[in-house]
Design a protein around this motif. Structure first.
Motif, short mmCIF file in Angstrom:
data_model
loop_
_atom_site.label_atom_id
_atom_site.label_comp_id
_atom_site.label_asym_id
_atom_site.label_seq_id
_atom_site.Cartn_x
_atom_site.Cartn_y
_atom_site.Cartn_z
N ARG A 121 0.83 -1.21 0.00
CA ARG A 121 0.00 0.00 0.00
C ARG A 121 0.86 1.26 0.00
O ARG A 121 0.41 2.33 0.36
CB ARG A 121 -0.90 -0.01 1.24
CG ARG A 121 -1.76 -1.28 1.36
CD ARG A 121 -2.45 -1.37 2.71
NE ARG A 121 -3.40 -0.28 2.92
CZ ARG A 121 -4.03 -0.05 4.07
NH1 ARG A 121 -3.77 -0.82 5.12
NH2 ARG A 121 -4.88 0.94 4.17
N LEU A 122 2.10 1.11 -0.44
CA LEU A 122 3.04 2.23 -0.46
C LEU A 122 2.50 3.37 -1.32
O LEU A 122 2.10 3.17 -2.46
CB LEU A 122 4.38 1.75 -1.02
CG LEU A 122 5.53 2.75 -1.03
CD1 LEU A 122 6.09 2.92 0.37
CD2 LEU A 122 6.64 2.25 -1.97
N SER A 123 2.50 4.57 -0.76
CA SER A 123 2.00 5.73 -1.49
C SER A 123 3.13 6.34 -2.33
O SER A 123 4.31 6.13 -2.05
CB SER A 123 1.46 6.78 -0.52
OG SER A 123 2.52 7.35 0.24
N PRO A 124 2.79 7.13 -3.36
CA PRO A 124 3.84 7.79 -4.15
C PRO A 124 4.72 8.69 -3.31
O PRO A 124 5.93 8.78 -3.56
CB PRO A 124 3.04 8.59 -5.18
CG PRO A 124 1.72 7.90 -5.28
CD PRO A 124 1.44 7.37 -3.91
N GLU A 125 4.15 9.37 -2.32
CA GLU A 125 4.93 10.28 -1.48
C GLU A 125 5.95 9.52 -0.64
O GLU A 125 7.10 9.96 -0.47
CB GLU A 125 4.01 11.10 -0.58
CG GLU A 125 3.08 12.06 -1.30
CD GLU A 125 1.93 11.35 -2.01
OE1 GLU A 125 1.46 11.87 -3.04
OE2 GLU A 125 1.52 10.28 -1.52
N GLU A 126 5.56 8.36 -0.12
CA GLU A 126 6.50 7.54 0.65
C GLU A 126 7.61 7.01 -0.27
O GLU A 126 8.78 6.98 0.13
CB GLU A 126 5.77 6.36 1.29
CG GLU A 126 4.75 6.73 2.34
CD GLU A 126 4.00 5.50 2.83
OE1 GLU A 126 4.39 4.95 3.88
OE2 GLU A 126 3.03 5.09 2.16
N ALA A 127 7.22 6.58 -1.47
CA ALA A 127 8.20 6.05 -2.41
C ALA A 127 9.25 7.10 -2.76
O ALA A 127 10.44 6.78 -2.91
CB ALA A 127 7.51 5.53 -3.67
N VAL A 128 8.82 8.36 -2.87
CA VAL A 128 9.76 9.43 -3.20
C VAL A 128 10.83 9.56 -2.12
O VAL A 128 12.03 9.70 -2.42
CB VAL A 128 9.01 10.76 -3.39
CG1 VAL A 128 9.98 11.94 -3.39
CG2 VAL A 128 8.23 10.75 -4.69
N ILE A 129 10.42 9.50 -0.85
CA ILE A 129 11.38 9.65 0.25
C ILE A 129 12.45 8.56 0.18
O ILE A 129 13.66 8.83 0.20
CB ILE A 129 10.66 9.59 1.61
CG1 ILE A 129 9.59 10.69 1.72
CG2 ILE A 129 11.66 9.70 2.75
CD1 ILE A 129 10.12 12.08 1.66
N LEU A 130 12.01 7.30 0.09
CA LEU A 130 12.95 6.18 0.09
C LEU A 130 13.77 6.15 -1.20
O LEU A 130 14.95 5.80 -1.18
CB LEU A 130 12.20 4.87 0.29
CG LEU A 130 11.46 4.75 1.63
CD1 LEU A 130 10.69 3.44 1.71
CD2 LEU A 130 12.43 4.86 2.80
#
Length: 297
Positions: free
Chosen positions: A53-62
Motif C-alpha cells: 500500500r506504499l503511497s507515491p509520497e512515501e516512495a519518493v522519500i525512500l
C-alpha cells in the motif's frame, strides 16, 4: 472505460501518463527493496503488507535516499527508525513541498533556526510518520512508529501518549523506535549518506614530488608492458605537468559498491547436478612423478 481514459477524466490536474508511469516504476522498485530486506531482517509484522500500500509520497522519500547512496542493507535501519543525514539541502525543500507534508515539532538538531527551517512530518503506511528537517550541511530524516502533535492549544491525544512511551523506550534502550523495529543509529550516531568528504587540499612539495615520481614510474611500466619497447619509445604519452591532479577523477556520480553493498546473497533455484557432482569428487594431490612424466589421471 479504459484505465487511460478514466485517468484523463479525473480533472484538469490529472498526472501526465509519463509521470504516472515513472511514479509506478518508482513504487515498484521501492517495494522490491523492502521485500528483499525483509527476507533477512527482523521486523514487526505487517511490513510486506504495508509495502503493498506504499503511497507515491512515501516512495519518493525512500527513492531519494537510494539515489544518495542508500543500500538495501541500510534500508533495514531506516525502516527501524535510524537517524539519517544527507549532505543535500535540496531534499529539505523537496520533501516539505510534498503532498501530506505538515509542520512538526521535534527536539532534533536544536542548533538550526527552527523559525527559518521548521521540521516537517508526513504520514504513510510504510513510513508511519516521516520526520525531516535541515542540518548545517543538508537534510536529516527519521521514521517514527507513532506520530505526535505536542504543542499549541491541542490536548494530548492517544498518539501523543504512545509517542511518549516510545521516548521512554529510547531512553531505556538507547535505540530509536521506528515503525518496524529499533535502531541504534540515533542522532548522536547517525547514518551518513553522500557525505561531503572531498575537500580540496594541497600537498607539501616533498609529498607531491614523490607522488609524481611514482605515477610516472607506473605509467612508464604500463607503456613498456602494453607494446614493444620500440613502439613505446616512438609514441610517448602526453607530458602532463600535474599527474597528481588526475587522481580521484576516475569515478563519477555514485561510483561505489552499488545498491546491494555487502548484503547477503541468496540462491533461490536448485544447484546444478553436474556442478554438485564435480564438487563431490575427491582430488588427490599431484605427485612429483606426475610432474616429471607429464602423465594424466
Amino acid at each position: 472505460m479504459s484505465g487511460g481514459i478514466g485517468r484523463a477524466l479525473r480533472g484538469a490536474h490529472a498526472v501526465p501518463a509519463g509521470e504516472e508511469a515513472r511514479a509506478d516504476e518508482m513504487r515498484t522498485r521501492v517495494r522490491l527493496m523492502i521485500e528483499i530486506t525483509a527476507r533477512a531482517g527482523e521486523y514487526r509484522r505487517g511490513l510486506v503488507k504495508a509495502a503493498g500500500r506504499l503511497s507515491p509520497e512515501e516512495a519518493v522519500i525512500l527513492a531519494d535516499l537510494e539515489q544518495h547512496g542508500l543500500q538495501v542493507p541500510q534500508l533495514r535501519d531506516v525502516l527501524r527508525g535510524g537517524h539519517v543525514l544527507v549532505d543535500e539541502p535540496a531534499l529539505y525543500e523537496k520533501w516539505r513541498a510534498g503532498k501530506g507534508s505538515h509542520p512538526r515539532l521535534s527536539s532534533h538538531h536544536r542548533d538550526i533556526d527552527k523559525k527559518r527551517y521548521p521540521d516537517f512530518g508526513m504520514r504513510g503506511h510504510v513510513v508511519r510518520e516521516k520526520l525531516h528537517g535541515r542540518t548545517a550541511q543538508g537534510t536529516w530524516v527519521q521514521l517514527e512508529k507513532t506520530p505526535a502533535a505536542f504543542g499549541g492549544s491541542k490536548l494530548p491525544s492517544v498518539d501523543d501518549l504512545r509517542h511518549l512511551w516510545d521516548y521512554l523506550v529510547y531512553r531505556f534502550t538507547g535505540s530509536n523506535v521506528g515503525p518496524w523495529g529499533l535502531s541504534r543509529m540515533t542522532e548522536r550516531r547517525p547514518m551518513y549518506l553522500s557525505p561531503i568528504v572531498a575537500v580540496p587540499t594541497t600537498l607539501t612539495p616533498p609529498v607531491a614530488r614523490q607522488l609524481t615520481q611514482a605515477l610516472r614510474r607506473i605509467e612508464a611500466d604500463d607503456d613498456t608492458t602494453a607494446v614493444s619497447r620500440e613502439l613505446a619509445a616512438r609514441f610517448p604519452p602526453p607530458d602532463r605537468p600535474d599527474l597528481g591532479g588526475e587522481l580521484g577523477q576516475a569515478l563519477s556520480g555514485r561510483g561505489g559498491r552499488g545498491l546491494f553493498g555487502n548484503s547477503e546473497v541468496w540462491v533461490t533455484q536448485a544447484p546444478s547436478r553436474t556442478a554438485a557432482a564435480v564438487l563431490r569428487e575427491r582430488h588427490e594431490p599431484l605427485t612429483r612423478e606426475h610432474w616429471r612424466t607429464g602423465g594424466t589421471r
